[in-house]
Design a protein around this motif. Structure first.
Motif, mmCIF file in Angstrom:
data_model
loop_
_atom_site.group_PDB
_atom_site.id
_atom_site.type_symbol
_atom_site.label_atom_id
_atom_site.label_comp_id
_atom_site.label_asym_id
_atom_site.label_seq_id
_atom_site.Cartn_x
_atom_site.Cartn_y
_atom_site.Cartn_z
ATOM 1 N N VAL A 191 -8.035 1.917 -1.911
ATOM 2 C CA VAL A 191 -6.653 2.403 -1.937
ATOM 3 C C VAL A 191 -5.857 1.481 -2.846
ATOM 4 O O VAL A 191 -5.830 0.257 -2.639
ATOM 5 C CB VAL A 191 -6.039 2.428 -0.520
ATOM 6 C CG1 VAL A 191 -4.584 2.878 -0.571
ATOM 7 C CG2 VAL A 191 -6.849 3.345 0.383
ATOM 8 N N LYS A 192 -5.202 2.066 -3.841
ATOM 9 C CA LYS A 192 -4.584 1.253 -4.892
ATOM 10 C C LYS A 192 -3.260 0.632 -4.462
ATOM 11 O O LYS A 192 -2.924 -0.468 -4.891
ATOM 12 C CB LYS A 192 -4.389 2.121 -6.142
ATOM 13 C CG LYS A 192 -5.696 2.682 -6.701
ATOM 14 C CD LYS A 192 -5.457 3.561 -7.907
ATOM 15 C CE LYS A 192 -6.773 4.119 -8.449
ATOM 16 N NZ LYS A 192 -6.558 5.009 -9.625
ATOM 17 N N ASP A 193 -2.488 1.308 -3.657
ATOM 18 C CA ASP A 193 -1.137 0.815 -3.372
ATOM 19 C C ASP A 193 -0.731 1.218 -1.956
ATOM 20 O O ASP A 193 0.076 2.119 -1.767
ATOM 21 C CB ASP A 193 -0.155 1.384 -4.404
ATOM 22 C CG ASP A 193 1.244 0.804 -4.260
ATOM 23 O OD1 ASP A 193 1.363 -0.293 -3.681
ATOM 24 O OD2 ASP A 193 2.203 1.448 -4.713
ATOM 25 N N SER A 194 -1.275 0.535 -0.972
ATOM 26 C CA SER A 194 -0.974 0.880 0.415
ATOM 27 C C SER A 194 0.443 0.455 0.783
ATOM 28 O O SER A 194 0.844 -0.696 0.529
ATOM 29 C CB SER A 194 -1.965 0.183 1.357
ATOM 30 O OG SER A 194 -1.538 0.300 2.703
ATOM 31 N N PRO A 195 1.222 1.338 1.389
ATOM 32 C CA PRO A 195 2.595 0.986 1.770
ATOM 33 C C PRO A 195 2.675 0.075 2.987
ATOM 34 O O PRO A 195 3.767 -0.380 3.343
ATOM 35 C CB PRO A 195 3.209 2.354 2.080
ATOM 36 C CG PRO A 195 2.065 3.176 2.580
ATOM 37 C CD PRO A 195 0.884 2.723 1.760
ATOM 38 N N PHE A 196 1.539 -0.198 3.620
ATOM 39 C CA PHE A 196 1.539 -1.032 4.819
ATOM 40 C C PHE A 196 1.430 -2.516 4.489
ATOM 41 O O PHE A 196 1.531 -3.355 5.388
ATOM 42 C CB PHE A 196 0.401 -0.609 5.746
ATOM 43 C CG PHE A 196 0.491 0.822 6.170
ATOM 44 C CD1 PHE A 196 1.424 1.224 7.113
ATOM 45 C CD2 PHE A 196 -0.329 1.793 5.597
ATOM 46 C CE1 PHE A 196 1.527 2.553 7.499
ATOM 47 C CE2 PHE A 196 -0.236 3.123 5.973
ATOM 48 C CZ PHE A 196 0.697 3.509 6.920
ATOM 49 N N CYS A 197 1.232 -2.840 3.197
ATOM 50 C CA CYS A 197 1.126 -4.233 2.772
ATOM 51 C C CYS A 197 2.510 -4.772 2.406
ATOM 52 O O CYS A 197 3.328 -4.078 1.807
ATOM 53 C CB CYS A 197 0.193 -4.342 1.564
ATOM 54 S SG CYS A 197 -1.487 -3.768 1.874
ATOM 55 N N GLY A 198 2.749 -6.016 2.763
ATOM 56 C CA GLY A 198 3.995 -6.663 2.379
ATOM 57 C C GLY A 198 5.207 -6.269 3.190
ATOM 58 O O GLY A 198 6.332 -6.572 2.801
ATOM 59 N N THR A 199 5.003 -5.624 4.331
ATOM 60 C CA THR A 199 6.142 -5.221 5.156
ATOM 61 C C THR A 199 6.605 -6.351 6.075
ATOM 62 O O THR A 199 7.673 -6.254 6.678
ATOM 63 C CB THR A 199 5.782 -4.010 6.027
ATOM 64 O OG1 THR A 199 4.719 -4.364 6.930
ATOM 65 C CG2 THR A 199 5.349 -2.826 5.162
ATOM 66 N N GLY A 200 5.787 -7.382 6.200
ATOM 67 C CA GLY A 200 6.106 -8.474 7.107
ATOM 68 C C GLY A 200 5.723 -8.215 8.556
ATOM 69 O O GLY A 200 5.983 -9.054 9.425
ATOM 70 N N LEU A 201 5.097 -7.072 8.811
ATOM 71 C CA LEU A 201 4.744 -6.713 10.182
ATOM 72 C C LEU A 201 3.362 -7.207 10.576
ATOM 73 O O LEU A 201 3.068 -7.360 11.760
ATOM 74 C CB LEU A 201 4.804 -5.191 10.351
ATOM 75 C CG LEU A 201 6.167 -4.531 10.103
ATOM 76 C CD1 LEU A 201 6.036 -3.015 10.146
ATOM 77 C CD2 LEU A 201 7.179 -5.011 11.128
ATOM 78 N N ALA A 239 -5.625 -9.661 -1.796
ATOM 79 C CA ALA A 239 -6.573 -8.893 -2.604
ATOM 80 C C ALA A 239 -5.819 -7.977 -3.574
ATOM 81 O O ALA A 239 -4.649 -7.631 -3.360
ATOM 82 C CB ALA A 239 -7.492 -8.069 -1.716
ATOM 83 N N ALA A 240 -6.517 -7.572 -4.636
ATOM 84 C CA ALA A 240 -5.885 -6.692 -5.616
ATOM 85 C C ALA A 240 -5.689 -5.293 -5.057
ATOM 86 O O ALA A 240 -4.696 -4.616 -5.372
ATOM 87 C CB ALA A 240 -6.731 -6.641 -6.894
ATOM 88 N N ARG A 241 -6.608 -4.850 -4.214
ATOM 89 C CA ARG A 241 -6.549 -3.521 -3.618
ATOM 90 C C ARG A 241 -7.089 -3.586 -2.195
ATOM 91 O O ARG A 241 -7.750 -4.546 -1.815
ATOM 92 C CB ARG A 241 -7.355 -2.510 -4.446
ATOM 93 C CG ARG A 241 -6.841 -2.302 -5.864
ATOM 94 C CD ARG A 241 -7.722 -1.347 -6.630
ATOM 95 N NE ARG A 241 -7.209 -1.116 -7.974
ATOM 96 C CZ ARG A 241 -7.780 -0.305 -8.865
ATOM 97 N NH1 ARG A 241 -8.901 0.338 -8.533
ATOM 98 N NH2 ARG A 241 -7.253 -0.142 -10.061
ATOM 99 N N CYS A 242 -6.818 -2.545 -1.446
ATOM 100 C CA CYS A 242 -7.327 -2.443 -0.077
ATOM 101 C C CYS A 242 -8.605 -1.612 -0.097
ATOM 102 O O CYS A 242 -8.626 -0.517 -0.669
ATOM 103 C CB CYS A 242 -6.278 -1.797 0.842
ATOM 104 S SG CYS A 242 -4.721 -2.692 0.868
#
Length: 250
Positions: A191-201, A239-242
Motif C-alpha cells: 500500500v503506497k500511502d496509507s492514511p492510518f500512518c502519521g496520525t499519532g494514534l 518504512a517507505a510503504r506499508c
C-alpha cells in the motif's frame, strides 16, 4: 459427512445466530437445529450442524475465535468423540465486556461504511480518533474484517474457489485497490500511502483496518482454512510503504 454439536456462550443474543450461522454455512456445513437459552453465564447457543469432516478444524477455530463467543465446546453427535478433540475455550469476563463495547461501536459504524463505500477510509480514521486507546488496534482490525467479509460477499462470492496465491491476486488486490492505491510484489501486497500512518494514534504498525480487510476478504469464503495477514513494514515505523504478507495457518 459428520454431525457435530457446538455449545457457545455469549453475553448477548443480538446477532449471535446470524454471525455464527454464517460461519457454519461458509465452511460447508448445514444448520440442523439451532437453540438458544439464557443461563447464569449469559446466552447459550447450541448448534447442531452437518458437513464435511475435513472442514471441522477450520469451523471449530472460527467459531471459538469469534468476538461474541465467551466459551466454546463441541462434541460429535451419535456417541462418537471428535478426533482430534477440540478443547473448550474460556475467555475472561472482564475482557469480554471491553470487546463488547468496541463491537457495538464497530457495528454502529458498518452501515456508514456501506453507505459511503468505497470512500470509507476517512470515516475509519475518524472512528479511530473516537475509540478508546486500550482497544483501538483490535477495534480497527475488527471493523476491517467485517468490511472485508462484506466486500467479498458483495463482489466475489459467486467466483470460483481459488488457492491462496490466486485469491490474493484476483480478490484481495482488486478489492483493496477500490480503497487505496496498492500493488502486488512477489506475493506481498504493498500500500503506497496509507492514511492510518502519521496520525499519532499508533505507536507501532498502524494499518490494522487494512489488515482486517484483507483477513475478511480471504477468510470469509472458508475454503482456504485460516489465512493470517501480517503487516511486515509500515510507514508509521519509518518504512517507505506499508506491506502485508499472507500465511495459511492450516
Amino acid at each position: 459427512m459428520i454431525d457435530v454439536e457446538f455449545r457457545i456462550t455469549a453475553e448477548r443474543r443480538e446477532g449471535l445466530l446470524l454471525e455464527l450461522g454464517r460461519i457454519v454455512m461458509n465452511c460447508g456445513y448445514t444448520l440442523l437445529r439451532p437453540r438458544t437459552a439464557h443461563t447464569d453465564e449469559g446466552v447459550l447457543l447450541t448448534l447442531a450442524v452437518r458437513g464435511p469432516e475435513r472442514n471441522l478444524s477450520t469451523l471449530s477455530e472460527r467459531l471459538s475465535a469469534h468476538p461474541l463467543a465467551q466459551s466454546f465446546e463441541s462434541s460429535m453427535l451419535g456417541g462418537k468423540a471428535i478426533a482430534p478433540p477440540v478443547a473448550p475455550v474460556q475467555k475472561p469476563r472482564q475482557a469480554a465486556r471491553a470487546d463488547d463495547a468496541y463491537i457495538r461501536e464497530v457495528e454502529a459504524l458498518l452501515p456508514e461504511l456501506a453507505r459511503h463505500f468505497p470512500k470509507v477510509l476517512p470515516l475509519v480514521v475518524g472512528f479511530e480518533r473516537e475509540i478508546s486507546p486500550e482497544y483501538l488496534d483490535e477495534a480497527s482490525r475488527y471493523a476491517g474484517t467485517r468490511l472485508g467479509a462484506w466486500m467479498f460477499k458483495r463482489d466475489y462470492a459467486l467466483g470460483a474457489r481459488m488457492n491462496l496465491a490466486d485469491s490474493v491476486k484476483q480478490i484481495a488486490l482488486p478489492a483493496m485497490r477500490s480503497l487505496r492505491s496498492c500493488e502486488l510484489v512477489d506475493g506481498t501486497l504493498v500500500v503506497k500511502d496509507s492514511p492510518f500512518c502519521g496520525t499519532g494514534l499508533h505507536h507501532g504498525t498502524s494499518c490494522h483496518f487494512l489488515r482486517g480487510c484483507l483477513e475478511g476478504l480471504l477468510n470469509e469464503p472458508g475454503h482456504l482454512g485460516k489465512v493470517d495477514v501480517e503487516e511486515t513494514a509500515c510507514r508509521n515505523l519509518g518504512a517507505a510503504r506499508c506491506t502485508f504478507t499472507f500465511t495459511p495457518v492450516d
